[in-house]
Write an enzyme that holds these catalytic residues in place. Structure first.
Site, PDB file in Angstrom:
ATOM      1  CB  SER A 110      -2.661 -33.008 -25.449  1.00 44.98           C
ATOM      2  OG  SER A 110      -1.696 -32.396 -24.387  1.00 44.98           O
ATOM      3  CD  GLN A 132      -3.883 -28.450 -25.619  1.00 44.08           C
ATOM      4  OE1 GLN A 132      -3.158 -29.579 -25.579  1.00 44.08           O
ATOM      5  NE2 GLN A 132      -3.627 -27.351 -24.830  1.00 44.08           N
ATOM      6  CE1 TYR A 134      -3.853 -26.702 -21.408  1.00 40.94           C
ATOM      7  CE2 TYR A 134      -2.106 -28.386 -21.609  1.00 40.94           C
ATOM      8  CZ  TYR A 134      -3.146 -27.670 -21.319  1.00 40.94           C
ATOM      9  OH  TYR A 134      -4.220 -28.807 -20.729  1.00 40.94           O
ATOM     10  CB  THR A 160      -6.237 -25.002 -23.974  1.00 39.87           C
ATOM     11  OG1 THR A 160      -6.237 -26.114 -24.678  1.00 39.87           O
ATOM     12  CG2 THR A 160      -6.600 -25.216 -22.603  1.00 39.87           C
ATOM     13  NE  ARG A 169      -6.314 -34.657 -12.711  1.00 39.55           N
ATOM     14  CZ  ARG A 169      -5.814 -33.689 -13.424  1.00 39.55           C
ATOM     15  NH1 ARG A 169      -6.259 -32.572 -13.671  1.00 39.55           N
ATOM     16  NH2 ARG A 169      -4.428 -33.829 -13.696  1.00 39.55           N
ATOM     17  CE  LYS A 256     -10.143 -28.753 -25.028  1.00 36.30           C
ATOM     18  NZ  LYS A 256      -9.758 -28.892 -23.567  1.00 36.30           N
ATOM     19  CG  HIS A 280      -9.319 -28.447 -18.931  1.00 34.03           C
ATOM     20  ND1 HIS A 280      -8.745 -27.624 -19.617  1.00 34.03           N
ATOM     21  CD2 HIS A 280      -8.761 -29.622 -18.792  1.00 34.03           C
ATOM     22  CE1 HIS A 280      -7.264 -28.330 -19.784  1.00 34.03           C
ATOM     23  NE2 HIS A 280      -7.327 -29.434 -19.324  1.00 34.03           N
TER      24      HIS A 280
HETATM   25  C1  LIG Z   1      -6.960 -37.191 -18.757  1.00 31.93           C
HETATM   26  C2  LIG Z   1      -7.084 -35.911 -19.420  1.00 31.93           C
HETATM   27  C3  LIG Z   1      -6.228 -35.126 -19.931  1.00 31.93           C
HETATM   28  C4  LIG Z   1      -6.493 -33.812 -20.299  1.00 31.93           C
HETATM   29  N1  LIG Z   1      -5.506 -33.028 -21.181  1.00 31.93           N
HETATM   30  C5  LIG Z   1      -5.740 -31.772 -21.629  1.00 31.93           C
HETATM   31  C6  LIG Z   1      -4.794 -31.267 -22.581  1.00 31.93           C
HETATM   32  O1  LIG Z   1      -3.518 -31.562 -22.254  1.00 31.93           O
HETATM   33  N2  LIG Z   1      -5.048 -30.083 -23.100  1.00 31.93           N
HETATM   34  C7  LIG Z   1      -6.254 -29.680 -23.132  1.00 31.93           C
HETATM   35  O2  LIG Z   1      -6.909 -28.718 -23.633  1.00 31.93           O
HETATM   36  N3  LIG Z   1      -7.377 -30.482 -22.583  1.00 31.93           N
HETATM   37  C8  LIG Z   1      -7.036 -31.422 -21.945  1.00 31.93           C
HETATM   38  N4  LIG Z   1      -8.035 -32.028 -21.157  1.00 31.93           N
HETATM   39  C9  LIG Z   1      -9.498 -31.812 -21.437  1.00 31.93           C
HETATM   40  C10 LIG Z   1     -10.127 -32.401 -22.551  1.00 31.93           C
HETATM   41  O3  LIG Z   1      -9.484 -31.920 -23.761  1.00 31.93           O
HETATM   42  C11 LIG Z   1     -11.760 -32.043 -22.830  1.00 31.93           C
HETATM   43  O4  LIG Z   1     -12.063 -30.778 -22.435  1.00 31.93           O
HETATM   44  C12 LIG Z   1     -12.482 -33.047 -21.662  1.00 31.93           C
HETATM   45  O5  LIG Z   1     -11.769 -34.278 -21.541  1.00 31.93           O
HETATM   46  C13 LIG Z   1     -13.868 -33.164 -21.978  1.00 31.93           C
HETATM   47  O6  LIG Z   1     -14.551 -34.072 -21.080  1.00 31.93           O
HETATM   48  P1  LIG Z   1     -14.840 -35.523 -21.201  1.00 31.93           P
HETATM   49  O7  LIG Z   1     -13.447 -36.111 -20.632  1.00 31.93           O
HETATM   50  O8  LIG Z   1     -15.953 -35.656 -20.126  1.00 31.93           O
HETATM   51  O9  LIG Z   1     -15.085 -35.857 -22.670  1.00 31.93           O
HETATM   52  C14 LIG Z   1      -7.756 -33.366 -20.759  1.00 31.93           C
HETATM   53  C15 LIG Z   1      -8.849 -34.204 -19.980  1.00 31.93           C
HETATM   54  C16 LIG Z   1      -8.555 -35.568 -19.597  1.00 31.93           C
HETATM   55  C17 LIG Z   1      -9.697 -36.592 -18.906  1.00 31.93           C
END
Ligand SMILES: Cc1cc2nc3c(=O)[nH]c(=O)nc-3n(C[C@H](O)[C@H](O)[C@H](O)COP(=O)(O)O)c2cc1C
Length: 385
Positions: A110, A132, A134, A160, A169, A256, A280
């Site tokens: 990330s 990834q 941003y 993303t 949250r 994404k 996400h």
């Molecule tokens: C703790 C956490 C941090 C995340 N940080 C990012 C991020 O920095 N960039 C991003 O594109 N998605 C981020 N996501 C989304 C994940 O890439 C992904 O879409 C998501 O976790 C998928 O769902 P799942 O956790 O149920 O597998 C994050 C998700 C979580 C749980």
């Protein structure tokens, strides 16, 4: 060392991670935005889909190997980008990347990681991984980040699109999750119950956003970082920026955060190599449908020129199989690997991948298929999806 032989499912890893990771960081991973309805739907909707059990089919010679944007993978799974991963476990991104690469699946770093691009490249033997991005208002920073990704040997860029502004949250606010974290009495008492995590953190220099501190203008410490990130996500991001990034990057591009058929068509028209159906992980628009329920419509709309993948709620190999049956060439896992990491570092991530792989392999066989590339919607019970 943790005895992982009794860890038999992702839920076991979640329970162990909850014990080991400070509440503030565990909750950061294990929560969704607002009422968490989309977060819950991501998992619940997988359970509604039923598989067709077939019998007396030769089950020998099975293979879950396939390709994702032309890259060979041992199963159709990749590690999703997650911010602050190095706070689930010391050096978290490096450990998860090592586990993924050894397992033969892609790892995505990330933008908001703790370990930097350069650090991950150096500590994984310079094997290619994914990054990834941003889009930030500071376009100079983005250009340099893209150049740094190229120099680090990144083989695909995930852009993303669903985080121009931030969903809320509740737990993060209540826990005082900020940069730097609030040292409340409650947080300090909680830390005292996590000795393994504390020892790890004391033993590593990696405790801040490695891709940003020292690289973005005016960001030298944690408090300047806090104001920088708060104002940097670009609310004006549009399809013109996608074109600009595609050109600037010049390599494989994955978009994404697509949840709508119209956006899927725009993604296909952009010439990207893959799109990820994703909300996400239920962390942005609460009230959006689950990813798995949105998937079939997007597969239909996207056409054949772009690979369609999905993430959100994947907690087992059965889920990977169902997503594949509904047209997702690949799936990404977020929390499933984070629980493994928080539970037992690199070995925990490896265990998560072993569990998912075994479940996928066995379930595929029960459905009468021996090759993942032969799995289609006919392995699903009509009416259940
Ligand atoms: C703790 C956490 C941090 C995340 N940080 C990012 C991020 O920095 N960039 C991003 O594109 N998605 C981020 N996501 C989304 C994940 O890439 C992904 O879409 C998501 O976790 C998928 O769902 P799942 O956790 O149920 O597998 C994050 C998700 C979580 C749980």
């Amino acid at each position: 060392m943790t005895d992982l032989s009794k860890i038999t499912c992702i839920e076991d890893l979640r329970v162990l991670a909850k014990r080991r990771v400070p509440r503030m960081f565990y909750d950061y991973a294990d929560s969704g935005s607002y009422t968490e309805s989309t977060y819950r739907a991501n998992e619940d909707d997988f359970k509604r889909i039923k598989l067709r059990q077939r019998v007396a089919v030769d089950m020998t010679g099975r293979s879950t190997r396939t390709t994702l944007i032309g890259q060979d993978v041992s199963m159709p799974v990749a590690i999703a980008p997650t911010g602050l991963t190095g706070m689930q476990h010391a050096d978290g991104e490096i450990l998860a990347a090592r586990a993924a690469l050894k397992f033969g699946i892609p790892f995505t770093l990330s933008t908001m990681s703790i370990c930097s691009l350069e650090d991950v490249a150096e500590h994984t033997g310079r094997q290619p991984f994914w990054f990834q991005l941003y889009v930030m208002r500071d376009r100079d920073f983005i250009e340099r980040l893209i150049d740094r990704a190229k120099a680090a040997g990144v083989s695909a860029l995930q852009l993303t699109l669903d985080l121009q502004i931030l969903g809320q949250r509740h737990k993060d606010i209540k826990n005082g999750l900020s940069t730097p974290p609030k040292p409340t009495l409650r947080n300090l008492l909680n830390l005292a119950t996590k000795p393994h995590w504390c020892m790890g953190m004391l033993g590593t220099p990696r405790r801040t956003f490695g891709n940003i501190v020292g690289h973005a203008k005016g960001v030298g410490d944690l408090s300047s970082l806090s104001s920088w990130t708060a104002e940097q996500f670009d609310p004006q991001l549009n399809w013109g920026d996608v074109e600009w990034i595609k050109k600037r990057w010049g390599g494989k591009l994955i978009l994404k955060g697509i949840m709508d058929a119209e956006d899927a068509r725009l993604a296909a028209d952009s010439g990207a190599d893959a799109l990820i159906v994703s909300n996400h992980g239920g962390r942005q628009l609460d009230g959006a449908p689950s990813s798995i329920s949105a998937l079939p419509g997007i597969v239909e709309a996207a056409g054949r020129d772009i690979e369609v993948w999905m993430d959100g709620g994947v907690r087992s190999g059965q889920d990977v199989l169902k997503a594949r049956a509904l047209g997702a060439r690949g799936t990404l896992i977020g929390r499933a690997f984070l629980y493994g990491l928080g539970a037992a570092g690199e070995a925990g991530v490896t265990r998560a991948l072993q569990i998912i792989h075994k479940e996928l392999d066995v379930s595929m066989a029960f459905c009468g298929r021996t090759r993942i590339d032969d799995v289609g919607s006919d392995i699903l019970l009509p009416g259940s999806f």
